[in-house]
Design a protein around this motif. Structure first.
Motif: not given
Length: 164
Positions: A45-67
């Protein structure tokens, strides 16, 4: 930092990529350790997890940047981060099941980025769902990504105005 001769988008991209790559390195370490214990289960499942984690990490990094851009001191940023994380955790299945919430709160909690991320990873890792099976959740995360990018830009502009 605000007097550097680069555009605002380049400045934001530099902050984003720095945080993003730090998290990617941490995830690589976690995956290396996990692959030792779980052997082939993770490779499937590494490819699917990797693609999903790129999106997930991006969302939470942006939330942190806003704060980070909205608050002046490190202490208030940490306090705001703890509050946001607590809200995300409270409206997830981590503390109590979402089914116990009133229906109106449950519908809101279903769009919690933490709940979406947990659901995506659970479906991929446990049930071996492909990306098409979780496309609705991924589209919601992409929507968050676009919205949060605009909010980060506006928060950075607001932060720049506060300094001047």
């Amino acid at each position: 930092n605000f007097i550097t001769p680069v555009s605002d988008w380049m400045f934001l991209l530099g902050h984003f990529l720095t945080n993003f790559f730090i998290l990617i390195v941490q995830l690589i370490v976690v995956f290396i350790v996990a692959s030792i214990f779980f052997k082939d289960a993770l490779v499937d499942v590494l490819l699917n997890v990797g693609i999903s984690l790129v999106l997930i990490i991006s969302v939470f990094v942006l939330i942190g940047m806003i704060i980070g851009y909205l608050f002046r001191s490190e202490e208030t940023s940490i306090l705001a981060t703890i509050c946001v994380a607590s809200i995300f955790l409270f409206f997830s299945s981590t503390i109590l099941p979402l089914e116990t919430l009133p229906e109106s709160l449950k519908q809101i909690a279903d769009y919690n980025p933490f709940v979406l991320s947990e659901s995506i990873l659970k479906k991929i890792m446990l049930f071996k769902t492909d990306l098409i099976g979780i496309s609705q959740s991924l589209y919601i995360l992409i929507g968050y990504l676009i919205l949060l990018s605009v909010v980060v830009y506006l928060a950075q502009k607001y932060s720049k105005i506060k300094v001047q």
